[in-house]
Design an enzyme around this catalytic site. Structure first.
Site, PDB file in Angstrom:
ATOM      1  N   GLU A 134     -52.382  23.908 -48.059  1.00  0.00           N
ATOM      2  CA  GLU A 134     -51.302  24.793 -47.880  1.00  0.00           C
ATOM      3  C   GLU A 134     -50.372  24.955 -48.913  1.00  0.00           C
ATOM      4  OE1 GLU A 134     -48.992  23.346 -44.235  1.00  0.00           O
ATOM      5  OE2 GLU A 134     -47.595  24.598 -44.648  1.00  0.00           O
ATOM      6  N   THR A 173     -45.631  22.687 -43.536  1.00  0.00           N
ATOM      7  CA  THR A 173     -45.532  22.679 -42.308  1.00  0.00           C
ATOM      8  C   THR A 173     -45.799  21.071 -41.559  1.00  0.00           C
ATOM      9  OG1 THR A 173     -47.927  23.517 -41.743  1.00  0.00           O
ATOM     10  CG2 THR A 173     -46.149  25.129 -41.359  1.00  0.00           C
ATOM     11  N   CYS A 203     -43.587  22.603 -38.561  1.00  0.00           N
ATOM     12  CA  CYS A 203     -44.196  23.091 -36.922  1.00  0.00           C
ATOM     13  C   CYS A 203     -44.040  22.236 -36.146  1.00  0.00           C
ATOM     14  CB  CYS A 203     -45.785  23.999 -36.972  1.00  0.00           C
ATOM     15  SG  CYS A 203     -46.993  22.238 -37.092  1.00  0.00           S
ATOM     16  N   SER A 232     -52.506  16.073 -43.579  1.00  0.00           N
ATOM     17  CA  SER A 232     -51.868  15.837 -43.584  1.00  0.00           C
ATOM     18  C   SER A 232     -50.223  15.378 -42.710  1.00  0.00           C
ATOM     19  CB  SER A 232     -50.814  16.929 -44.576  1.00  0.00           C
ATOM     20  OG  SER A 232     -49.091  16.388 -44.314  1.00  0.00           O
ATOM     21  N   SER A 275     -55.276  17.644 -35.963  1.00  0.00           N
ATOM     22  CA  SER A 275     -57.091  18.641 -36.469  1.00  0.00           C
ATOM     23  C   SER A 275     -58.065  17.686 -35.641  1.00  0.00           C
ATOM     24  CB  SER A 275     -57.569  18.786 -37.736  1.00  0.00           C
ATOM     25  OG  SER A 275     -56.551  17.485 -37.879  1.00  0.00           O
TER      26      SER A 275
END
Ligand code: SF4
Length: 319
Positions: A134, A173, A203, A232, A275
């Protein structure tokens, strides 16, 4: 013959946990691309950082590569949820490759902020982790030298900028909410005129999962986080639990768990990174149930209702 009773273990399961809207969308994009174009569909980088997800998509016909040069001519390619530098779609267009961008809309929002700040002539201090895709993608939205990476509060204390009256900060994020607040506090002390992002860059899914871990940590003797070692937001969940004074472990699958680690544990907290699919949480609970007499309770701190639209071409593929 005596039957040995299984020891008791209370499970306190954090909610929200697991898949976020950006991960859900990215996986859906790959599945729909395979449906629309037929296999194989190439995916640049792991679509999301989870081996189970990647292996499942591979079985459906996805081929994962790290760079576009590994994608043969004439086949579609999907960019991962983490986002890509601007040079990547440019290269795809130059080669005439059909591409689908699965970048999370919340990452794209940070990309657009970075572009706007550079247009305004501001230098950007970017808070994030070196080498994370990212971060590479966000740096790739602006010219070289327009952004400086800060990883820690110590970095924030020493970072040097040419024009302190004309700078801004943005963040990755999926950072630790608490660490980032410390880093931003240093930046704002040193550079009182620094422009903050409009709204929070960390986020909703990252913040909610960390808050959910904090809510249960006080009632747990230990915490298991299901997630990948390169995820992360999962790594941050381990840190959050540890900072609340309980031992925490990151595991990818139930089979990774060393049961000896649970010696003396009466209440075990469980969560999953953004995820990690729910099926892996159930797999862990089932494995624990083989060895312990478990009770299971979910503690929900907030309900997530966010979902993101699919890219236009793929919405058409679903009808
Ligand atoms: Fe998007 Fe946050 Fe999920 Fe990353 S963790 S894909 S930024 S919603």
């Amino acid at each position: 013959m005596t039957i040995t009773e299984k020891p008791a273990l209370d499970l306190l399961i954090a909610a929200p946990r697991g898949f976020c809207a950006g991960v859900d969308r990215a996986i859906h994009i790959v599945e729909l691309a395979i449906e629309k174009y037929g296999a194989p569909v190439y995916v640049r980088h792991e679509i999301v950082h989870n081996k189970y997800v990647v292996d499942s998509l591979r079985a459906k016909g996805a081929i994962f590569v790290e760079e576009l040069e590994e994608v043969p001519d004439g086949v579609p390619v999907v960019f991962s949820a983490h986002g890509v530098p601007k040079s990547v779609p440019v290269e795809a267009e130059t080669r005439g490759l059909a591409y689908l961008d699965a970048t999370c809309p919340l990452v794209s929002k940070v990309h657009r902020q970075a572009e706007r700040l550079v247009e305004q002539g501001r230098h950007i201090i970017f808070v994030g982790h070196a080498g994370h895709p990212e971060v590479i993608g966000t740096f790739g939205q602006v010219p070289n030298g327009a952004m400086t990476l800060v990883e820690t509060a110590e970095d924030a204390e020493t970072v040097v900028v040419d024009d302190p009256g004309n700078i801004a900060f943005l963040t990755q994020t999926t950072l630790s909410v608490d660490d980032t607040a410390d880093i931003v506090a240093v930046l704002q002390r040193r550079f009182p005129e620094i422009k903050a992002p409009r709204g929070e860059d960390i986020c909703y899914a990252t913040s909610n999962r960390q808050a959910a871990v904090k809510a249960i940590a006080d009632h747990c003797d230990a915490m298991l986080v299901i997630g990948a070692t390169n995820s992360s937001n999962s790594l941050r969940l381990v840190e959050v639990a540890e900072r609340h004074g309980i031992p925490a472990r990151l595991i990818q699958r139930a089979s990774d768990l060393d049961l000896a680690w649970l010696n003396g544990i009466r209440t075990l907290g469980i969560t999953a990174g953004a995820s990690a699919p729910e099926i892996l949480v159930r797999e862990l609970v089932n494995r624990l149930a083989e060895h312990f007499t478990i009770t299971e309770r979910e503690e929900e701190t907030t309900r997530e209702t966010i979902s993101f639209k699919l890219p236009r071409g793929l919405e058409a593929a679903t009808v």
